[in-house]
Each structure stands twice: as C-alpha cells, then as structure tokens.
Design a protein around this motif. Structure first.
Motif, PDB file in Angstrom:
ATOM      1  N   PHE A 198       0.939  -1.207   0.715  1.00  0.00           N
ATOM      2  CA  PHE A 198      -0.161  -0.409  -0.149  1.00  0.00           C
ATOM      3  C   PHE A 198       0.893   0.888   0.116  1.00  0.00           C
ATOM      4  CE2 PHE A 198      -4.575   0.577   1.128  1.00  0.00           C
ATOM      5  CZ  PHE A 198      -5.009   2.255   0.879  1.00  0.00           C
ATOM      6  N   ALA A 199       0.729   2.233  -1.096  1.00  0.00           N
ATOM      7  CA  ALA A 199       1.482   3.475  -1.080  1.00  0.00           C
ATOM      8  C   ALA A 199       0.802   4.350  -0.384  1.00  0.00           C
ATOM      9  CB  ALA A 199       1.825   3.735  -2.836  1.00  0.00           C
ATOM     10  N   VAL A 200       0.658   4.715   0.661  1.00  0.00           N
ATOM     11  CA  VAL A 200      -0.135   5.749   1.267  1.00  0.00           C
ATOM     12  C   VAL A 200       0.121   7.054   0.845  1.00  0.00           C
ATOM     13  CG1 VAL A 200      -0.694   6.941   3.606  1.00  0.00           C
ATOM     14  CG2 VAL A 200      -1.102   4.767   3.345  1.00  0.00           C
ATOM     15  N   ALA A 201      -0.753   7.600   0.021  1.00  0.00           N
ATOM     16  CA  ALA A 201      -0.562   9.752  -0.125  1.00  0.00           C
ATOM     17  C   ALA A 201      -1.037  10.008   0.607  1.00  0.00           C
ATOM     18  CB  ALA A 201      -1.057   9.671  -1.262  1.00  0.00           C
ATOM     19  N   ALA A 202       0.819  10.898   1.961  1.00  0.00           N
ATOM     20  CA  ALA A 202      -0.014  11.617   2.678  1.00  0.00           C
ATOM     21  C   ALA A 202      -0.763  13.301   3.166  1.00  0.00           C
ATOM     22  CB  ALA A 202       1.966  11.762   3.052  1.00  0.00           C
ATOM     23  N   ASP A 203      -0.587  13.630   1.399  1.00  0.00           N
ATOM     24  CA  ASP A 203      -0.748  14.969   1.627  1.00  0.00           C
ATOM     25  C   ASP A 203      -2.121  14.064   0.276  1.00  0.00           C
ATOM     26  OD1 ASP A 203       0.918  16.000   2.847  1.00  0.00           O
ATOM     27  OD2 ASP A 203       2.364  16.288   0.619  1.00  0.00           O
ATOM     28  N   ASP A 204      -2.709  13.612   0.412  1.00  0.00           N
ATOM     29  CA  ASP A 204      -4.477  13.536  -0.737  1.00  0.00           C
ATOM     30  C   ASP A 204      -4.983  14.258  -0.034  1.00  0.00           C
ATOM     31  OD1 ASP A 204      -6.505  12.229  -1.503  1.00  0.00           O
ATOM     32  OD2 ASP A 204      -5.316  10.464  -2.007  1.00  0.00           O
ATOM     33  N   ARG A 205      -5.820  14.464  -0.496  1.00  0.00           N
ATOM     34  CA  ARG A 205      -7.162  15.617  -0.392  1.00  0.00           C
ATOM     35  C   ARG A 205      -8.914  15.224  -0.544  1.00  0.00           C
ATOM     36  NH1 ARG A 205      -5.171  21.568  -2.057  1.00  0.00           N
ATOM     37  NH2 ARG A 205      -3.409  21.660  -0.614  1.00  0.00           N
ATOM     38  N   MET A 206      -8.737  12.976  -1.157  1.00  0.00           N
ATOM     39  CA  MET A 206      -9.647  12.373  -1.777  1.00  0.00           C
ATOM     40  C   MET A 206      -9.440  11.458  -0.944  1.00  0.00           C
ATOM     41  SD  MET A 206     -10.859  14.064  -4.308  1.00  0.00           S
ATOM     42  CE  MET A 206     -12.061  12.444  -5.379  1.00  0.00           C
ATOM     43  N   ILE A 207      -9.264  10.615  -0.633  1.00  0.00           N
ATOM     44  CA  ILE A 207      -9.209   9.764   0.606  1.00  0.00           C
ATOM     45  C   ILE A 207      -7.664  10.373   1.511  1.00  0.00           C
ATOM     46  CG2 ILE A 207      -9.258   7.507   1.331  1.00  0.00           C
ATOM     47  CD1 ILE A 207      -8.888   6.835  -1.927  1.00  0.00           C
ATOM     48  N   PRO A 208      -8.401  10.757   2.912  1.00  0.00           N
ATOM     49  CA  PRO A 208      -7.703  11.167   3.415  1.00  0.00           C
ATOM     50  C   PRO A 208      -6.463  10.305   3.969  1.00  0.00           C
ATOM     51  CG  PRO A 208      -9.907  11.507   4.024  1.00  0.00           C
ATOM     52  CD  PRO A 208      -9.648  11.237   2.983  1.00  0.00           C
ATOM     53  N   ALA A 209      -5.434  10.534   4.429  1.00  0.00           N
ATOM     54  CA  ALA A 209      -4.575  10.188   4.784  1.00  0.00           C
ATOM     55  C   ALA A 209      -4.604   8.502   5.117  1.00  0.00           C
ATOM     56  CB  ALA A 209      -2.642  10.693   4.714  1.00  0.00           C
ATOM     57  N   TRP A 210      -4.914   9.341   7.073  1.00  0.00           N
ATOM     58  CA  TRP A 210      -5.104   8.421   7.866  1.00  0.00           C
ATOM     59  C   TRP A 210      -6.252   7.162   7.695  1.00  0.00           C
ATOM     60  CZ3 TRP A 210     -10.574   7.468  10.404  1.00  0.00           C
ATOM     61  CH2 TRP A 210     -11.236   8.110  10.115  1.00  0.00           C
ATOM     62  N   GLY A 211      -7.480   7.568   6.728  1.00  0.00           N
ATOM     63  CA  GLY A 211      -8.165   6.291   6.124  1.00  0.00           C
ATOM     64  C   GLY A 211      -7.429   5.345   5.360  1.00  0.00           C
ATOM     65  N   GLN A 212      -6.559   5.729   4.720  1.00  0.00           N
ATOM     66  CA  GLN A 212      -5.675   4.596   3.776  1.00  0.00           C
ATOM     67  C   GLN A 212      -4.886   4.014   5.274  1.00  0.00           C
ATOM     68  OE1 GLN A 212      -3.015   6.560   0.237  1.00  0.00           O
ATOM     69  NE2 GLN A 212      -4.890   8.784   0.702  1.00  0.00           N
ATOM     70  N   ARG A 213      -4.221   4.897   6.137  1.00  0.00           N
ATOM     71  CA  ARG A 213      -3.102   3.897   7.544  1.00  0.00           C
ATOM     72  C   ARG A 213      -4.174   2.519   7.650  1.00  0.00           C
ATOM     73  NH1 ARG A 213      -2.118   9.475   8.763  1.00  0.00           N
ATOM     74  NH2 ARG A 213      -0.488  10.480   7.174  1.00  0.00           N
ATOM     75  N   GLU A 214      -5.194   3.181   7.923  1.00  0.00           N
ATOM     76  CA  GLU A 214      -6.268   2.560   8.411  1.00  0.00           C
ATOM     77  C   GLU A 214      -6.728   0.904   7.732  1.00  0.00           C
ATOM     78  OE1 GLU A 214      -9.952   3.723  11.333  1.00  0.00           O
ATOM     79  OE2 GLU A 214     -10.254   2.589   9.706  1.00  0.00           O
ATOM     80  N   MET A 215      -6.831   1.451   6.658  1.00  0.00           N
ATOM     81  CA  MET A 215      -6.980  -0.140   5.223  1.00  0.00           C
ATOM     82  C   MET A 215      -5.693  -0.734   5.156  1.00  0.00           C
ATOM     83  SD  MET A 215     -10.118   1.721   2.402  1.00  0.00           S
ATOM     84  CE  MET A 215      -9.254   3.473   2.149  1.00  0.00           C
ATOM     85  N   ALA A 216      -4.794  -0.247   5.221  1.00  0.00           N
ATOM     86  CA  ALA A 216      -3.638  -0.442   4.886  1.00  0.00           C
ATOM     87  C   ALA A 216      -3.347  -1.497   5.967  1.00  0.00           C
ATOM     88  CB  ALA A 216      -2.275   0.159   4.773  1.00  0.00           C
ATOM     89  N   ALA A 217      -3.449  -0.979   7.595  1.00  0.00           N
ATOM     90  CA  ALA A 217      -3.678  -2.229   8.509  1.00  0.00           C
ATOM     91  C   ALA A 217      -4.376  -2.999   8.197  1.00  0.00           C
ATOM     92  CB  ALA A 217      -2.932  -0.937  10.203  1.00  0.00           C
ATOM     93  N   ARG A 218      -5.344  -2.150   8.026  1.00  0.00           N
ATOM     94  CA  ARG A 218      -6.672  -3.749   7.950  1.00  0.00           C
ATOM     95  C   ARG A 218      -6.157  -4.629   7.432  1.00  0.00           C
ATOM     96  NH1 ARG A 218     -12.309  -2.388   7.118  1.00  0.00           N
ATOM     97  NH2 ARG A 218     -12.362  -1.943   4.642  1.00  0.00           N
ATOM     98  N   GLU A 236       4.405   5.701   2.608  1.00  0.00           N
ATOM     99  CA  GLU A 236       4.380   6.767   2.708  1.00  0.00           C
ATOM    100  C   GLU A 236       5.205   7.789   1.414  1.00  0.00           C
ATOM    101  OE1 GLU A 236       2.465   8.484   4.720  1.00  0.00           O
ATOM    102  OE2 GLU A 236       1.502   7.168   6.499  1.00  0.00           O
ATOM    103  N   VAL A 237       3.940   8.029   0.951  1.00  0.00           N
ATOM    104  CA  VAL A 237       4.428   9.335  -0.233  1.00  0.00           C
ATOM    105  C   VAL A 237       4.238  10.582  -0.160  1.00  0.00           C
ATOM    106  CG1 VAL A 237       4.343   9.159  -2.866  1.00  0.00           C
ATOM    107  CG2 VAL A 237       3.942   7.576  -1.869  1.00  0.00           C
ATOM    108  N   PRO A 238       4.952  11.606  -0.043  1.00  0.00           N
ATOM    109  CA  PRO A 238       4.685  12.941  -0.385  1.00  0.00           C
ATOM    110  C   PRO A 238       4.194  13.471  -0.977  1.00  0.00           C
ATOM    111  CG  PRO A 238       7.159  12.591  -0.214  1.00  0.00           C
ATOM    112  CD  PRO A 238       7.076  10.777  -0.616  1.00  0.00           C
ATOM    113  N   ALA A 239       3.159  13.026  -1.461  1.00  0.00           N
ATOM    114  CA  ALA A 239       1.958  12.819  -3.094  1.00  0.00           C
ATOM    115  C   ALA A 239       0.645  13.249  -2.383  1.00  0.00           C
ATOM    116  CB  ALA A 239       2.486  12.692  -3.560  1.00  0.00           C
TER     117      ALA A 239
END
Length: 242
Positions: free
Chosen positions: A189-209, A216-219
């Motif tokens: 999982f590449a988490v886009a840390a500056d994502d405004r469509m899918i907030p990064a905290w939600g991506q982290r939660e899905m990646a952990a699940r 983490e990608v600064p994008a």
C-alpha cells in the motif's frame, strides 16, 4: 527468471494514461505492463472485465489499483490463480459488504461533495433498475480537480486531466464488495500523505486492516503522477517478493 506482468488499473475520474510515467519506468526495467481501461460501470462488472482480461495474460501477475481501482483489483483477485501481489496506490480496499461510498463517508472524503451528477446513458430498450441507485454517473467539478485530485502536477497537465475525466457510475461507488482478494494475496500500500480525496489516516487504517507492506509517499491523490518513482519502487518490491 521471467518477471511477472504488471497490470495497472486506474480508478474513478481518470484513465489508463494516468499510469504513463509508471509504465515507462517499469518497461525500462524489463517488466511487461498492461494498463487496462477500467469500465467504471459497477464493482462486479468491472471486476469481471478485469478477470476476463487476466485470462489472456501469461504467467504471474501483480495487480496495481489506484483510487476505486483498489476495490476492483481486490474483487477480481478472489479465487484467481496467478495473482502474486496486490498493490494499492492511494486506493480503497473495502471489506466484504462495504462499498467505496461507505469508505468515503467513514474517512470524510469529499467525493460525494465535489462531483457533478450526469444522466447515465441507457441502452435502447433497457430500463434502469427501480431498486438500484439513481441512474447517474459522476465527474469531479473541473474547477476543483487540480486542488483535490492532482495537486502535484503542473497546471496544464491538471487541466488536461480535468477535461478528459472518465465518469464513474454511481452504482460503482455504492455497490457492496464481495469476498476480498486481499485476504489471501500479499498486499502492498502506497499511502499518499497529502491526499485530499482519501484522507491519509483512512488509507493507513485500510493498509493496516489488510496487513499490507506500507510506504508513505509525500504526494496528493494522483501519486502515480506526482511521485511515480516511489510507486514504481513499491511495485518492483511487490513483484520481487512474489
């Protein structure tokens, strides 16, 4: 040893050209690549389409999905031999019984607020299901596309993406997922840390699940455009691990 085929699946509001930089880099490294056209008509429909395409792909496969494409690769991979890894790029990874719209709501994403509804064309003689979602498809408001979807690209490129959007059927976002492929296939999982469509905290939660190897990608959301080298590196890692 033969390298696996990398199959790139775009998500809502874009098309296969969004993978152009990633495709060039992977091909330069000797990977066979297929950047497929995701129909964006419905989760089961789009997963069946992808599975059909995969029947013509020889050898092992790494499936890579961006945005809604994450849900599609997970749905398509269930019970399908030959898929050695799933790579989620700023993507949605629903559990069985969840929809992409459910996840957008949970994580406070803006997809349902910044999109414009359009009538969904109906084939002659066919009527939309009365018990289904409204028969519409969605586009991001072009005035908000650059800041919300593609903040890391130049203004000319962002404008081109905005006016060439692929609309997504509302049904694709509201349809509940079946048994997910991420339960049985190794995930990255590449988490886009500056994502405004899918907030990064939600991506982290899905990646952990899903138990994904995570970077983490600064994008922003279109990380494969803004930070293609980071995405390529993760894909190559997934291909090598498989």
């Amino acid at each position: 040893m033969n390298k696996p085929v990398i199959v790139l699946v775009h998500g809502a509001f874009t098309d296969a050209s969004s993978w152009a930089g990633v495709t060039r880099a992977l091909q330069k490294d000797g990977y066979p690549v297929v950047a497929t056209a995701n129909p964006l008509r419905g989760l089961r429909h789009d997963a069946r389409y992808l599975r059909s395409l995969l029947t013509s792909v020889p050898g092992s496969v790494v499936l890579v999905g961006h945005n809604y494409g994450g849900a599609v690769i997970s749905e398509a991979a269930t019970g399908l031999g030959g898929v050695i890894a799933l790579v989620f790029v700023a993507a949605l990874a629903p559990e069985e019984g969840e929809s992409c719209a459910d996840l957008d709501t949970r994580y406070g994403g803006p997809a349902m607020r910044i999109t414009q509804p359009l009538p969904l064309p109906v084939p002659p003689g066919e009527l939309p299901a009365r018990d289904g979602p409204p028969h519409i498809e969605l586009l991001i408001d072009p005035a908000q596309f650059d800041t919300m979807f593609a903040p890391d690209v130049d203004a000319e490129t962002a404008n081109g993406l905005a006016v060439s959007q692929r609309p997504v059927a509302l049904a694709a976002l509201t349809e509940k997922a079946g048994p997910p492929g991420w339960r049985t296939v190794p995930c990255y999982f590449a988490v886009a840390a500056d994502d405004r469509m899918i907030p990064a905290w939600g991506q982290r939660e899905m990646a952990a699940r899903i138990g994904a190897v995570t970077v983490e990608v600064p994008a922003g959301h279109a990380a494969m455009l803004g930070r293609s080298e980071d995405i390529v590196r993760l894909i190559v890692t997934a291909a090598g691990a498989g």
